[in-house]
Design a protein around this motif. Structure first.
Motif, PDB file in Angstrom:
ATOM      1  N   THR A 159       0.843  -1.194   0.000  1.00  0.00           N
ATOM      2  CA  THR A 159       0.000   0.000   0.000  1.00  0.00           C
ATOM      3  C   THR A 159       0.877   1.242   0.000  1.00  0.00           C
ATOM      4  O   THR A 159       1.803   1.360   0.807  1.00  0.00           O
TER       5      THR A 159
ATOM      6  N   GLN B  53      -2.177  -0.914  -3.923  1.00  0.00           N
ATOM      7  CA  GLN B  53      -3.209  -0.150  -3.232  1.00  0.00           C
ATOM      8  C   GLN B  53      -2.698   1.268  -2.978  1.00  0.00           C
ATOM      9  O   GLN B  53      -1.510   1.472  -2.732  1.00  0.00           O
ATOM     10  N   GLU B  54      -3.613   2.228  -3.000  1.00  0.00           N
ATOM     11  CA  GLU B  54      -3.244   3.637  -2.847  1.00  0.00           C
ATOM     12  C   GLU B  54      -4.194   4.314  -1.879  1.00  0.00           C
ATOM     13  O   GLU B  54      -5.412   4.192  -2.005  1.00  0.00           O
TER      14      GLU B  54
ATOM     15  N   THR C 287       4.090  -1.335   3.362  1.00  0.00           N
ATOM     16  CA  THR C 287       3.558   0.023   3.304  1.00  0.00           C
ATOM     17  C   THR C 287       4.702   0.995   3.068  1.00  0.00           C
ATOM     18  O   THR C 287       5.789   0.835   3.611  1.00  0.00           O
TER      19      THR C 287
END
Length: 187
Positions: free
Chosen positions: A8, A31-32, A156
């Motif tokens: 992410t 993912q953003e 992340t």
């Protein structure tokens, strides 16, 4: 090589470096999450997370502390405060901090990006900055900048930086994604 589907990106969705990180994250299937606040205009619309006033308050810090840490005088304008507060959420959620901008002689990074970099230093996070003037990547190690090309290995990361992204900066971000995740998926 990290599996990009488990990763992410945390960012702010602004034009320039943040928009480029977001475009590439989308292209690679990452993912953003883009932190914003009411009344704030950003370029990216994917993964927008509008912070409430209560959530913004969690990232509140005295502007005098920010000014002292950055060795610059910041205006006390409410919008600047909200930007500083939203940067806290980016760094608090993303483990590896990656920025594009300019490293200053005092080891801070120019502009609002610099506050995110300082938070990453304070949180003892992996930290990389692509310096657009020197056209190279640096890592923060043992309280100094060391030339080193990063690779994203954590689940992340924060992707942030200048609104004035150069062609070299854009290329550096693209190469970072290729080196970290391999070729982009085909659409």
């Amino acid at each position: 090589m990290t599996d990009c589907f488990d990763v992410t990106l945390y960012s702010g969705g602004h034009k320039g470096a943040e928009a480029e990180f977001g475009k590439l994250a989308e292209h690679w299937g990452i993912q953003e999450v883009n932190f914003s606040f009411e009344g704030h205009n950003i370029e990216r619309t994917r993964g927008v997370r509008v912070l409430s006033l209560e959530e913004l308050d969690k990232g509140d810090v005295s502007m005098e502390i920010v000014s002292a840490r950055m060795a610059r005088n910041y205006s006390k304008a409410e919008k600047i405060r909200k930007v500083i507060q939203s940067i806290f959420h980016m760094v608090n959620n993303g483990y590896h901090m990656i920025a594009v901008g300019w490293i200053q002689p005092d080891d801070t990074v120019k502009g609002g990006t610099g506050w995110g970099v300082e938070l990453a230093k304070l949180f003892n996070r992996p930290l990389n900055v692509y310096d657009q003037e020197r056209k190279t990547w640096f890592s923060w190690k043992d309280n100094k900048w060391v030339a080193e090309t990063p690779v994203i290995i954590d689940k992340t990361f924060v992707g942030t930086g200048t609104r004035n992204l150069s062609d070299e900066g854009r290329k550096a971000i693209h190469e970072l994604f290729e080196n970290s995740f391999g070729p982009a998926k085909k659409n």
